[in-house]
Design an enzyme around this catalytic site. Sequence first.
Site, PDB file in Angstrom:
ATOM      1  N   HIS A 176      25.639  33.430  17.956  1.00  9.65           N
ATOM      2  CA  HIS A 176      26.000  32.960  16.497  1.00  9.65           C
ATOM      3  C   HIS A 176      26.998  32.353  16.533  1.00  9.65           C
ATOM      4  O   HIS A 176      27.055  31.144  15.949  1.00  9.65           O
ATOM      5  CB  HIS A 176      25.969  34.062  15.532  1.00  9.65           C
TER       6      HIS A 176
ATOM      7  N   ASP B 156      17.763  32.131  16.962  1.00  9.31           N
ATOM      8  CA  ASP B 156      19.237  32.665  16.335  1.00  9.31           C
ATOM      9  C   ASP B 156      19.456  32.442  14.888  1.00  9.31           C
ATOM     10  O   ASP B 156      19.512  31.797  14.384  1.00  9.31           O
ATOM     11  CB  ASP B 156      20.209  31.833  17.200  1.00  9.31           C
ATOM     12  N   HIS B 157      19.241  33.832  14.153  1.00 12.69           N
ATOM     13  CA  HIS B 157      18.937  33.801  13.067  1.00 12.69           C
ATOM     14  C   HIS B 157      20.330  33.076  12.159  1.00 12.69           C
ATOM     15  O   HIS B 157      20.090  32.691  10.982  1.00 12.69           O
ATOM     16  CB  HIS B 157      18.851  35.073  12.363  1.00 12.69           C
TER      17      HIS B 157
HETATM   18  C1  BG6 Z   1      22.906  40.414  14.760  1.00 12.33           C
HETATM   19  C2  BG6 Z   1      23.772  41.411  15.568  1.00 12.33           C
HETATM   20  O1  BG6 Z   1      22.454  39.348  15.622  1.00 12.33           O
HETATM   21  O2  BG6 Z   1      23.635  39.752  13.791  1.00 12.33           O
HETATM   22  C3  BG6 Z   1      24.461  42.385  14.683  1.00 12.33           C
HETATM   23  O3  BG6 Z   1      23.189  42.046  16.520  1.00 12.33           O
HETATM   24  C4  BG6 Z   1      24.721  41.532  13.549  1.00 12.33           C
HETATM   25  O4  BG6 Z   1      25.094  43.350  15.325  1.00 12.33           O
HETATM   26  C5  BG6 Z   1      24.126  40.762  12.712  1.00 12.33           C
HETATM   27  O5  BG6 Z   1      25.279  42.771  12.617  1.00 12.33           O
HETATM   28  C6  BG6 Z   1      24.798  39.851  12.063  1.00 12.33           C
HETATM   29  O6  BG6 Z   1      24.010  39.140  11.248  1.00 12.33           O
HETATM   30  P1  BG6 Z   1      24.327  38.811   9.559  1.00 12.33           P
HETATM   31  O7  BG6 Z   1      23.072  37.980   9.075  1.00 12.33           O
HETATM   32  O8  BG6 Z   1      23.997  40.393   8.818  1.00 12.33           O
HETATM   33  O9  BG6 Z   1      25.627  38.398   9.462  1.00 12.33           O
END
Ligand code: BG6
Length: 518
Positions: free
Chosen positions: A267, A204-205
């Site tokens: 997230h 989960d980044h």
């Molecule tokens: C991703 C979603 O997991 O996270 C995207 O699939 C979203 O829709 C993105 O834009 C948001 O991540 P970050 O790091 O750009 O805030």
Amino acid sequence: MRPVDTPTVVNPLREGLGAERTPDPCTMVIFGASGDLTRRKLLPALYNLALDGLLPDKFSIAGFARSDMTVEQFREQALESVRQFSRRPVDPKSWDRFARGLFYASAGSLKTDDFHRLAELMARVHRERDTGGNRVFYLSVPPSAYSGIVEGLGTSGLAARAAAGSGWARVIVEKPFGRDLDTARELNQELAQVFAEEQVYRIDHFLGKETVQNILVFRFANGIFEPIWNRRYIDHVQITAAESLGIEGRAGYYEEAGALRDMVQNHMLQVLSLVGMEPPIAFEARAVRDEKVKVLRAIRPLLGEDVARYTARGQYGPGWVDGREVPGYRQEPNVDPASTTETFAALKLYVDNWRWAEVPFYLRTGKRLPKQTTEVAIHFKRAPLLLFRDMVDPTPLESNVLAMRIQPNEGITLKFHAKVPGISVRIRSVNMDFLYGASFAVEPPEAYETLILDCLLGDSTLFARRDEIEAAWSLVTDVLNGWRELPSPVFPNYEAGSWGPREAQDLMARDGRRWRRP
Ligand code: BG6
């Protein structure tokens, strides 16, 4: 999250901070090596780790994808991706060293023969690069391909757990991890047939973002916040993940997902669990994840009428964002012109435990909102204001807010009240600010750098465990089911460039509160 070793001093603002550990030699096999994620995130992250000297000497990457490519073509493609998406420019010398570790084989249609070919490639890489047989499999493919790959890794013996002399094996699984509770359970089950839980890294980044990790440091490395981090002092919590972007050409995926699956299940609930968890008994994977999952399990399920009362969904229509006219969701390429997919979701949740009883957690996320911003705002209870009731120009005082900005302008702000200089007593809100940029003056690594390195080091603290995923899906699946039973909302119900549908404002207004303007 890596513990620190020996001190290195380069940047005076980072004086006293330690150097990093280096993982064992290993090969990372990337399934979907010619795909978008690999190009935009994985290769640039790996290159940046190499640039910082954080990868082991013989680290190798075995690309495995449908495209027919030679190794040279794969290296060329990789260079192009890194040039385009790396946070730092390509340095020719370090690129040459990195590129020597890049290999490629065509994955065909992922039949038994293809896995034999992969096994041969890996054996070659292990021999030539002396990687000790250690391997990480990165599933950077559409979820429909997960099962076949996991099964293939099992039957080919490539996934075998560390046996004497054969090195270790780990697997990184990308999102989406299932599309509801049943499919997530199924996927967990399939993984469990081939891998032990400690071999599985569900990415989960958000958990790799510096500011998300800092929630734990802020709460548990300071003595002054934890005593007030509970229902006695906190009125409510708002977690916002606002995006000004639309779906960026990802209609195929997004039409099936929607905001709840795309952002909330993973997230936002991960962030909520870090904000809400009890102090873990140690800073290590098991202890941290034990506490996180308790929070997720304590969230009161949204059932029956509560779904309508405690949630709001929206879909953007045409509008203006950042001074640019943008189409509505239904006008985006490849989106069904009658689509009912939500691009905005808001929820009111209760964490039913002693710390949080009756403290609402409000979550909202949406595409095409006025700005790109993610933050956690802790709203404290008001002070008894009777003292200042007779002041000149009485303005209603808001409560104290502690806002943790996840991105951009990473930092923390505490809003409190101060006397406006002058003879009479007038009170205004002021901010006390901490900005990462100003305090540390370094560019933080990308989330993928942190997470990939953690996986190579065998540290799964920042990855979701099986029970966490299932607890989050359980909550979200109830909402999805509830929405299905409610009358379809009239979409679009918010203009691109606005803060979402009226229903989201109403959700707050019913509690006498409003969303914070981040
Ligand atoms: C991703 C979603 O997991 O996270 C995207 O699939 C979203 O829709 C993105 O834009 C948001 O991540 P970050 O790091 O750009 O805030």
